[in-house]
Design a protein around this motif. Structure first.
Motif, PDB file in Angstrom:
ATOM      1  N   LEU A 112       5.221   0.344   4.451  1.00 34.97           N
ATOM      2  CA  LEU A 112       5.308  -1.209   4.490  1.00 34.97           C
ATOM      3  C   LEU A 112       3.791  -1.515   4.782  1.00 34.97           C
ATOM      4  O   LEU A 112       3.354  -2.706   4.408  1.00 34.97           O
ATOM      5  CB  LEU A 112       6.135  -1.393   5.328  1.00 34.97           C
ATOM      6  N   LEU A 113       2.872  -1.173   6.007  1.00 34.86           N
ATOM      7  CA  LEU A 113       1.408  -1.492   6.362  1.00 34.86           C
ATOM      8  C   LEU A 113       0.850  -1.273   5.750  1.00 34.86           C
ATOM      9  O   LEU A 113       0.154  -2.039   5.455  1.00 34.86           O
ATOM     10  CB  LEU A 113       1.710  -1.015   8.120  1.00 34.86           C
ATOM     11  N   GLU A 114       0.774  -0.671   5.095  1.00 34.51           N
ATOM     12  CA  GLU A 114      -0.337  -0.064   3.990  1.00 34.51           C
ATOM     13  C   GLU A 114      -0.154  -0.945   3.451  1.00 34.51           C
ATOM     14  O   GLU A 114      -1.971  -1.344   2.501  1.00 34.51           O
ATOM     15  CB  GLU A 114      -0.346   1.373   3.233  1.00 34.51           C
ATOM     16  N   ARG A 115       0.713  -1.103   2.247  1.00 34.23           N
ATOM     17  CA  ARG A 115       0.721  -2.247   1.387  1.00 34.23           C
ATOM     18  C   ARG A 115       0.351  -3.715   2.319  1.00 34.23           C
ATOM     19  O   ARG A 115      -0.162  -4.684   1.415  1.00 34.23           O
ATOM     20  CB  ARG A 115       2.452  -2.553   0.637  1.00 34.23           C
ATOM     21  N   LYS A 116       0.775  -3.725   3.219  1.00 32.92           N
ATOM     22  CA  LYS A 116       0.432  -5.273   4.185  1.00 32.92           C
ATOM     23  C   LYS A 116      -1.073  -5.395   4.152  1.00 32.92           C
ATOM     24  O   LYS A 116      -2.359  -6.299   3.599  1.00 32.92           O
ATOM     25  CB  LYS A 116       0.943  -5.937   5.145  1.00 32.92           C
ATOM     26  N   LEU A 117      -1.873  -4.253   4.377  1.00 32.27           N
ATOM     27  CA  LEU A 117      -3.284  -4.033   4.888  1.00 32.27           C
ATOM     28  C   LEU A 117      -3.855  -4.520   3.092  1.00 32.27           C
ATOM     29  O   LEU A 117      -5.167  -4.518   3.408  1.00 32.27           O
ATOM     30  CB  LEU A 117      -3.853  -3.079   5.600  1.00 32.27           C
ATOM     31  N   ARG A 118      -3.178  -3.492   2.344  1.00 29.17           N
ATOM     32  CA  ARG A 118      -3.931  -3.342   1.562  1.00 29.17           C
ATOM     33  C   ARG A 118      -4.351  -4.910   0.755  1.00 29.17           C
ATOM     34  O   ARG A 118      -5.682  -5.872   0.493  1.00 29.17           O
ATOM     35  CB  ARG A 118      -3.979  -3.094   0.245  1.00 29.17           C
ATOM     36  N   GLN A 119      -2.598  -5.641   1.195  1.00 36.47           N
ATOM     37  CA  GLN A 119      -3.302  -7.508   1.081  1.00 36.47           C
ATOM     38  C   GLN A 119      -4.526  -8.389   1.651  1.00 36.47           C
ATOM     39  O   GLN A 119      -4.671  -9.038   1.268  1.00 36.47           O
ATOM     40  CB  GLN A 119      -1.557  -8.252   1.320  1.00 36.47           C
ATOM     41  N   ALA A 120      -4.633  -8.309   2.152  1.00 36.89           N
ATOM     42  CA  ALA A 120      -5.287  -8.685   3.322  1.00 36.89           C
ATOM     43  C   ALA A 120      -7.085  -7.868   3.772  1.00 36.89           C
ATOM     44  O   ALA A 120      -7.811  -7.844   4.827  1.00 36.89           O
ATOM     45  CB  ALA A 120      -4.357  -8.493   5.101  1.00 36.89           C
ATOM     46  N   LYS A 121      -7.050  -7.597   2.629  1.00 39.22           N
ATOM     47  CA  LYS A 121      -8.620  -7.067   2.641  1.00 39.22           C
ATOM     48  C   LYS A 121      -9.466  -7.732   2.474  1.00 39.22           C
ATOM     49  O   LYS A 121     -11.231  -7.581   3.744  1.00 39.22           O
ATOM     50  CB  LYS A 121      -8.721  -6.949   0.855  1.00 39.22           C
ATOM     51  N   GLY A 122      -9.451  -9.083   2.979  1.00 43.53           N
ATOM     52  CA  GLY A 122     -10.819  -9.709   3.007  1.00 43.53           C
ATOM     53  C   GLY A 122     -10.496 -10.406   4.398  1.00 43.53           C
ATOM     54  O   GLY A 122     -11.651 -10.909   4.796  1.00 43.53           O
ATOM     55  N   LEU A 123      -9.669 -10.208   5.463  1.00 43.90           N
ATOM     56  CA  LEU A 123      -9.733 -10.380   6.555  1.00 43.90           C
ATOM     57  C   LEU A 123     -10.073  -9.578   7.523  1.00 43.90           C
ATOM     58  O   LEU A 123     -10.524  -8.423   7.420  1.00 43.90           O
ATOM     59  CB  LEU A 123      -8.576 -10.022   7.020  1.00 43.90           C
ATOM     60  N   ASP A 124     -11.257 -10.031   8.682  1.00 45.77           N
ATOM     61  CA  ASP A 124     -10.949  -8.612  10.128  1.00 45.77           C
ATOM     62  C   ASP A 124     -10.322  -7.863   9.780  1.00 45.77           C
ATOM     63  O   ASP A 124      -9.129  -8.221   9.788  1.00 45.77           O
ATOM     64  CB  ASP A 124     -11.696  -9.773  10.598  1.00 45.77           C
ATOM     65  N   ASP A 125     -10.262  -6.506  10.776  1.00 39.89           N
ATOM     66  CA  ASP A 125      -9.661  -5.969  11.289  1.00 39.89           C
ATOM     67  C   ASP A 125      -8.524  -5.963  11.961  1.00 39.89           C
ATOM     68  O   ASP A 125      -7.266  -6.487  11.703  1.00 39.89           O
ATOM     69  CB  ASP A 125      -9.936  -4.647  11.617  1.00 39.89           C
TER      70      ASP A 125
END
Length: 158
Positions: A112-125
């Motif tokens: 779940l987190l991996e999918r959401k983190l991939r969607q937020a690629k343009g954002l800072d960590d």
């Protein structure tokens, strides 16, 4: 015009229904009330279904927990809340929750987190982790567990 069912016919239908899939006493009670059964008939029918093992709230709780984790990717908090809405006792809820596999739970959270983190690629960590943790919390996962897992995923990714 709707045909009225006799008590015996209705009980036979509920036996068939409960044989096909898991149901809790609250679900069956609600269905019987909608059919217009009297309170004593409902209690009598429920007692019969429980006695004959057509209904078992512990079995229902366990199946519900596993299904919601596997197929809906719900966390413990959301699962517990849904079981409370079914009016299960605390012992029945704990029985189902204890049946969850920890490895499967963490794996579902990671996916779940991996999918959401991939969607937020343009954002800072920091922003990406915050967005992912909020999403995981909305799915019923514990925020502290989601935060530590999201930080681990971000560290591994970069």
């Amino acid at each position: 015009m709707k045909k009225e069912l006799s008590y015996e016919q209705a009980v036979a239908r509920f036996e068939a229904l409960c044989s096909r899939s898991e149901h809790c006493t609250n679900e069956i009670r609600t269905k019987m009330e909608k059919l217009g059964f009297s309170a004593p008939d409902i209690e009598k029918a429920l007692a019969h279904l429980v006695k004959e093992k057509y209904i078992d709230n512990n079995r229902y709780s366990l199946a519900f927990c596993k299904d919601k984790l596997r197929y809906c990717h719900w966390g413990r908090i959301k699962i517990r809340q849904a079981l409370c809405l079914q009016r299960l006792t605390e012992e029945e809820i704990l029985y189902g929750m204890d049946g969850l596999d920890e490895e499967e739970y963490h794996s579902a959270l990671s996916r779940l987190l991996e999918r959401k983190l991939r969607q937020a690629k343009g954002l800072d960590d920091y922003s990406a982790i915050g967005k992912a943790v909020r999403y995981a919390a909305s799915c019923g996962f514990e925020a502290d567990l989601a935060f530590s897992e999201a930080k681990r995923l971000v560290r591994e990714e970069y």
